[in-house]
Design a protein around this motif. Structure first.
Motif, PDB file in Angstrom:
ATOM      1  N   UNK A 122       0.829  -1.202   0.000  1.00  0.00           N
ATOM      2  CA  UNK A 122       0.000   0.000   0.000  1.00  0.00           C
ATOM      3  C   UNK A 122       0.864   1.252   0.000  1.00  0.00           C
ATOM      4  N   UNK A 123       0.259   2.369   0.403  1.00  0.00           N
ATOM      5  CA  UNK A 123       0.973   3.645   0.408  1.00  0.00           C
ATOM      6  C   UNK A 123       2.131   3.628   1.398  1.00  0.00           C
ATOM      7  N   UNK A 124       3.226   4.267   1.014  1.00  0.00           N
ATOM      8  CA  UNK A 124       4.351   4.504   1.917  1.00  0.00           C
ATOM      9  C   UNK A 124       4.614   6.007   1.878  1.00  0.00           C
ATOM     10  N   UNK A 125       4.111   6.703   2.889  1.00  0.00           N
ATOM     11  CA  UNK A 125       4.137   8.160   2.889  1.00  0.00           C
ATOM     12  C   UNK A 125       5.275   8.685   3.758  1.00  0.00           C
ATOM     13  N   UNK A 126       5.785   9.883   3.429  1.00  0.00           N
ATOM     14  CA  UNK A 126       6.809  10.500   4.288  1.00  0.00           C
ATOM     15  C   UNK A 126       6.271  10.778   5.688  1.00  0.00           C
ATOM     16  N   UNK A 127       7.177  10.737   6.657  1.00  0.00           N
ATOM     17  CA  UNK A 127       6.834  11.033   8.054  1.00  0.00           C
ATOM     18  C   UNK A 127       7.473  12.376   8.419  1.00  0.00           C
ATOM     19  N   UNK A 128       6.696  13.347   8.879  1.00  0.00           N
ATOM     20  CA  UNK A 128       7.289  14.640   9.243  1.00  0.00           C
ATOM     21  C   UNK A 128       8.359  14.486  10.319  1.00  0.00           C
ATOM     22  N   UNK A 129       9.469  15.161  10.129  1.00  0.00           N
ATOM     23  CA  UNK A 129      10.613  15.007  11.037  1.00  0.00           C
ATOM     24  C   UNK A 129      10.262  15.372  12.466  1.00  0.00           C
ATOM     25  N   UNK A 130       9.363  16.341  12.658  1.00  0.00           N
ATOM     26  CA  UNK A 130       9.070  16.785  14.021  1.00  0.00           C
ATOM     27  C   UNK A 130       8.308  15.752  14.837  1.00  0.00           C
ATOM     28  N   UNK A 131       7.793  14.693  14.176  1.00  0.00           N
ATOM     29  CA  UNK A 131       7.073  13.655  14.912  1.00  0.00           C
ATOM     30  C   UNK A 131       8.000  12.562  15.429  1.00  0.00           C
TER      31      UNK A 131
END
Length: 282
Positions: A122-131
């Motif tokens: 399925x989708x592999x989305x970027x993860x925001x660095x601040x999380x």
């Protein structure tokens, strides 16, 4: 979900519709829940359904604890953070950049899986660095109502960590202690290219053993005990695979010939050891 201890459960996320392949651990307490290795986006419907059946809403999940960033363990991370921007994601420092920008991770996986990428993951989305809460190993964190010790456990992957709940005696070790899909079955060393490191792997197994856990939890699949036996058997399997890989590389012929020889040798080893296992059964 299947209970391991009070406030610690796991669920089979039914990867490609099949049971017993990928397990996600759920830590749950009064302050919310945490998931160790949420799996790929393709299995989120099954994960969400199991959580709901246990009375846990996705909005109750406060943290994702990743053993490593391979898609079968962490592919859903970006999707979950998009849906819940306040999620905290724990990941080793070597894996963190590839969550923020998964371009290289996806390119590597696509070389292996080709047109099957979407069906499998399925989708592999970027993860925001601040999380991200970036780990080095040696930390102690609190998540899902549990205190957890973290160890850096490379070998299978250079960015692998493991988590230990001292009060329950359970060590959550991802792929560091192998793949065993059936109780008592052959424990297969997961050795994907390109960054396996046998010397580091041996150190990681020793590090896990030093925790003195009563139970290991492996993502593929589930709890295993006694721990010393599991680790010893896995070290033996890893040595066998390493020896056969070295022998195959030393053979004359094409890469295809070497691969065929290696595969045949592994099958022989599996048959030999499974025959021994069934002969021991009453």
């Amino acid at each position: 979900m299947i209970t391991l201890a009070s406030g610690v459960s796991y669920t089979d996320v039914q990867f490609i519709g099949l049971p017993g392949i990928i397990a996600s651990v759920v830590l749950h307490g009064p302050g919310g829940a945490a998931i160790i290795d949420p799996g790929p986006t393709s299995t989120l419907p099954a994960l969400g359904a199991d959580l709901a059946h246990a009375g846990i809403a996705m909005r109750d999940v406060r943290a994702l604890l990743l053993t490593h960033i391979h898609l079968d363990h962490a592919g859903a991370t970006g999707t979950l953070v998009r849906e819940q921007p306040d999620l905290r994601v724990y990941v080793h420092e070597k894996g963190a950049p590839h969550l923020v920008d998964p371009t290289r991770l996806l390119a590597s996986a696509t070389r292996l899986y080709g047109d099957e990428m979407d069906r499998l993951w399925g989708d592999v989305l970027p993860v925001p660095a601040h999380t991200l809460s970036v780990l080095a190993g040696g930390e102690r964190i609190s998540a899902g109502g549990r205190d957890l010790d973290i160890a850096y456990t490379p070998g299978h992957a250079s960015h692998h960590v493991s988590y230990f709940s001292a009060d329950t005696g359970i060590a959550f070790v991802g792929d560091t202690a192998g793949v065993r899909l059936t109780p008592g079955g052959f424990n297969v060393p997961p050795t994907p290219p390109p960054d396996i490191d046998l010397e580091a792997w041996a150190v990681s197994l020793h590090r896990i053993e030093q925790w003195g856990a009563g139970t290991l939890f492996v993502t593929h699949f589930g709890p295993s005990a006694p721990v010393a036996t599991h680790l010893s058997e896995f070290a033996d399997r890893l040595a066998i695979v390493s020896r056969l890989a070295a022998a195959s590389l030393a053979r004359q012929g094409s890469d295809e010939d070497r691969e065929a020889w290696f595969t045949d040798q592994i099958r022989r080893e599996l048959r030999r050891r499974m025959t021994r296992y069934w002969r021991k059964r009453p």
